[in-house]
Design a protein around this motif. Structure first.
Motif, mmCIF file in Angstrom:
data_model
loop_
_atom_site.group_PDB
_atom_site.id
_atom_site.type_symbol
_atom_site.label_atom_id
_atom_site.label_comp_id
_atom_site.label_asym_id
_atom_site.label_seq_id
_atom_site.Cartn_x
_atom_site.Cartn_y
_atom_site.Cartn_z
ATOM 1 N N UNK A 73 -0.775 -2.913 1.416
ATOM 2 C CA UNK A 73 -0.790 -1.822 2.406
ATOM 3 C C UNK A 73 0.347 -0.838 2.171
ATOM 4 N N UNK A 74 1.483 -1.294 1.697
ATOM 5 C CA UNK A 74 2.589 -0.398 1.391
ATOM 6 C C UNK A 74 2.257 0.479 0.194
ATOM 7 N N UNK A 75 1.680 -0.118 -0.831
ATOM 8 C CA UNK A 75 1.325 0.658 -2.026
ATOM 9 C C UNK A 75 0.188 1.639 -1.759
ATOM 10 N N UNK A 76 -0.710 1.283 -0.854
ATOM 11 C CA UNK A 76 -1.832 2.194 -0.596
ATOM 12 C C UNK A 76 -1.378 3.474 0.098
ATOM 13 N N UNK A 89 -2.628 5.301 -13.768
ATOM 14 C CA UNK A 89 -3.418 4.197 -14.317
ATOM 15 C C UNK A 89 -2.741 2.851 -14.061
ATOM 16 N N UNK A 90 -1.427 2.823 -14.258
ATOM 17 C CA UNK A 90 -0.682 1.589 -13.976
ATOM 18 C C UNK A 90 -0.767 1.234 -12.502
ATOM 19 N N UNK A 91 -0.660 2.245 -11.656
ATOM 20 C CA UNK A 91 -0.753 2.024 -10.211
ATOM 21 C C UNK A 91 -2.125 1.493 -9.814
ATOM 22 N N UNK A 92 -3.187 2.053 -10.397
ATOM 23 C CA UNK A 92 -4.537 1.593 -10.069
ATOM 24 C C UNK A 92 -4.778 0.164 -10.548
ATOM 25 N N UNK A 93 -4.248 -0.208 -11.697
ATOM 26 C CA UNK A 93 -4.360 -1.597 -12.160
ATOM 27 C C UNK A 93 -3.605 -2.522 -11.212
ATOM 28 N N UNK A 95 -2.944 -1.966 -8.041
ATOM 29 C CA UNK A 95 -3.676 -2.030 -6.772
ATOM 30 C C UNK A 95 -4.917 -2.914 -6.885
ATOM 31 N N UNK A 96 -5.578 -2.876 -8.036
ATOM 32 C CA UNK A 96 -6.746 -3.725 -8.243
ATOM 33 C C UNK A 96 -6.359 -5.195 -8.206
#
Length: 139
Positions: A73-76, A89-93, A95-96
């Motif tokens: 929730x903090x990262x979102x 891209x690193x952030x999306x990986x 988050x996944x």
């Protein structure tokens, strides 16, 4: 490393703890009239230490679940749209990987608050069954 160590020892502690909890309840229910005060204090201390250990294990497992959920929730809420493409891209990986809460699970048993409640419920019900069997066999 902590999760792997816990998963290795969890089935043994769970089985032995449940058997110890059931036997303590059954012993207390069946022999409460004939016990001395020192024996009552000893059994009470064993029961308290067993309950504290179970609460501590379940609380630690629940904290792991809560922390991984809070990280997601903090990262979102971070402003990722201002970042460069490599960081996005690193952030999306990342988050996944955090879409599923990390938890300590061994053979379908998750170490959390629900486990402690079910352990207490099972222990009390089995102890009462053993008490009723002992009571009916005396008649």
């Amino acid at each position: 490393m902590c999760v792997n160590l816990t998963v290795t020892g969890m089935p043994f502690f769970l089985l032995l703890g449940l058997l110890l909890f059931i036997s303590c309840f059954a012993f207390i229910i069946n022999f409460v009239d004939t016990m001395t005060n020192i024996l009552k204090i000893r059994i009470f201390m064993i029961a308290v230490s067993s309950v504290c250990s179970a609460i501590l294990f379940c609380w630690n497992g629940q904290q792991l679940i809560n922390v991984t959920g809070n990280i997601f929730y903090t990262l979102s809420g971070s402003p990722w749209y201002y970042w460069n493409l490599k960081n996005i891209k690193t952030f999306l990986i990342f988050m996944t990987n955090f879409t599923k809460n990390e938890s300590i699970i061994c053979t379908g048993i998750c170490l959390n608050y629900n486990l402690f409640v079910s352990l207490v419920r099972i222990s009390v019900s089995y102890a009462l069954v053993l008490y009723n069997l002992g009571k009916s066999s005396l008649v």
